[in-house]
Scaffold this active site. Sequence first.
Site, short mmCIF file in Angstrom:
data_model
loop_
_atom_site.label_atom_id
_atom_site.label_comp_id
_atom_site.label_asym_id
_atom_site.label_seq_id
_atom_site.Cartn_x
_atom_site.Cartn_y
_atom_site.Cartn_z
N LYS A 88 0.82 -1.21 0.00
CA LYS A 88 0.00 0.00 0.00
C LYS A 88 0.85 1.27 0.00
O LYS A 88 0.39 2.34 -0.40
CB LYS A 88 -0.97 -0.02 1.18
CG LYS A 88 -2.03 -1.11 0.98
CD LYS A 88 -3.08 -1.11 2.06
CE LYS A 88 -4.20 -2.09 1.73
NZ LYS A 88 -3.77 -3.50 1.83
C1 LIG Z 1 -4.39 -4.57 1.22
C2 LIG Z 1 -3.60 -5.84 1.10
C3 LIG Z 1 -3.97 -6.85 0.19
C4 LIG Z 1 -5.22 -6.77 -0.67
O1 LIG Z 1 -5.10 -5.82 -1.70
P1 LIG Z 1 -6.39 -5.30 -2.49
O2 LIG Z 1 -5.91 -4.21 -3.36
O3 LIG Z 1 -7.37 -4.84 -1.45
O4 LIG Z 1 -6.93 -6.45 -3.27
C5 LIG Z 1 -3.16 -7.99 0.11
N1 LIG Z 1 -2.07 -8.12 0.88
C6 LIG Z 1 -1.68 -7.17 1.76
C7 LIG Z 1 -0.47 -7.40 2.58
C8 LIG Z 1 -2.42 -5.99 1.89
O5 LIG Z 1 -2.04 -5.06 2.77
#
Ligand SMILES: *Cc1c(COP(=O)(O)O)cnc(C)c1O
Length: 465
Positions: A112
Amino acid sequence: MRYISTRGNAPALNFEEAVLTGLAPDGGLYVPETLPQFSREEIAAMAGQPYAEIAFRVMKPFVGGEIDDDTLRGLIDDSYATFKHDAVVPLKQLSHNHWLMELFHGPTLAFKDVALQLLGRLLDHFLKKRGEKGVIMGATSGDTGSAAIEGCRHCDNLDIFILHPYQRVSAVQRRQMTTVLADNVHNIAIEGNFDDAQAIVKTSFADQGFLNGTRLIAVNSINWARIMAQIVYYFASGVALGAPHREVSFTVPSANFGNLFAGYTASRMGLPVKQFVIATNANDILHRTLTDNDFSKRELAATLAPSMDIVVSSNFERLLFDAYDRDGDRVRALLECFQQEPTALADAPLATLREKFGSHRVDDDTILEVIREAFARTGELLDPHTATGYRAAEVARSDDTTPMITLATAHPAKFEDAVVRAGFEGAALPESMSDLMDREERYDVLPANARDVQRFVAEHRVASS
Ligand SMILES: *Cc1c(COP(=O)(O)O)cnc(C)c1O
C-alpha cells in the site's frame, strides 16, 4: 482526462477533482472515460528505465496536464525515494518461470506504500494550489492506516486521523502508526472493533458539519490515484521479463481488488498479459464469483492473512463496469441487488471475465504449509498474504511457459504470527525499523461514539486555514 462514475449518474470530473472526491455522489467509483494507450514501441522503451521514470510515463496521461511535468516528476521522485531498495519493486526468481515482485520495501513494509506515498503528496499539492486545508479520516485494521500516515506525515495542508480498534491490532502494526509523532498525525484507538471504527468514519463522511467547511478526504482503495500508482509496477515488471515481445501473467493476493484492477488496467493500456490469477484467503467472494457465479456476501472470517479479510471487494465494481460494456444502469442494478441478497453475474460478462482471470482460494492450514514449502524450495520466507499468491499461481495458471509474476504484498516480519506458526523462529524487521518496539508511541483512546470522535477531530487538527 475525464473521470466518470461506474453507476453512470454523477457528473464527470477532472483528475484533481476525482482524487479529492473519492466515492462518486451516485455511489459509484470513478474511472477514466478513456484509457491512455501505449504502443509496442513505447512499452519496449520502458525496459531498463528507472522506476520513477516508468512511473512518470505511465501516470502522466492520467494527470492530463493538470500538474506540470517538473512538479509531477518531483512528487514521484520524493514518493519512491522513501523505498529501501534501489529497484523500488525488485523481482526475484522462484523457479524457471515463476517470479516474485517484492512490493514491500516502502516505509510500512506492505504494497500500500506504493500508492499512498504518492497519494499524500498529490493531495497536499492540490490543496496548496487551492489554498485549502484538508482532513483525512480512515478506519484501519492494519496496513492501510500506517501506509496512509506515512504518506501524509510531511504534508502541510492535511491532518490525518486514523481510527484503529483498541488492543485489536498487532503490536507491529499499531507501532507503525503510533510512533509517527508528526503534529498533523492523530491516532485514535476506538473502544470497539473494526466495524465500530469504520461506522464512525462513515457517519462522519455523511455529515461533515463538525468540520465547519473543511474538506474531508478518503484515502481508501477506491481513490483513483491509488489504482493509477499501482499500474506502474505491472509495466515495470512486465518489461523486465520481456514484454511487449512476450506475454506475462500475474498472480495477486486480493481483497478489495484495487491491486489486481491496476494490473487489468495496465493490460487495457497495451501491456500484453496472458492471465491474471486472483488469490483469496477463506474470504473468497472473488473466487466464488468466478468459479460458481456465486456473487454473494458471506460472514467475515478472521484468517492468518488479515489484510485480505473482507466481505465485499469494492474495486470489483470497476471491473464489472467494463464487463457490462460500461452500462452504469446495469452495474447499479446488479450492485443494489447484491447488497440485498445473493445474486449472479449475467452470462456474457462472466464469460468475458473467465477468459482472462483464474482464481484460487487458500485456507489457513494451506498458508502455513505454503510458507514452509516455499522456503524449502526457494529459500524465500513469504508473508501469509504472499503465500496465498504462491499457491494460487501454481494451481491456477493457464500454462507453464508464460512467465508468472506473483505479487509479494507484505514483508514477513509484519505478520510474524503466521511465520512462527509455520515453524520458523520469526522474521527480522529490516534495519531501518529494528528499533520500532522501543520508539515512543502516541495515541488517544476514545469511546466508540461518533460525536466524541468528531469533537476530538475538530479540536485537534493543526493544519487549519
Ligand atoms: C491490502 C492488502 C492486500 C489486498 O489488496 P487489495 O488491493 O485490497 O486487493 C493484500 N495483501 C496485503 C499485505 C495488503 O495489505
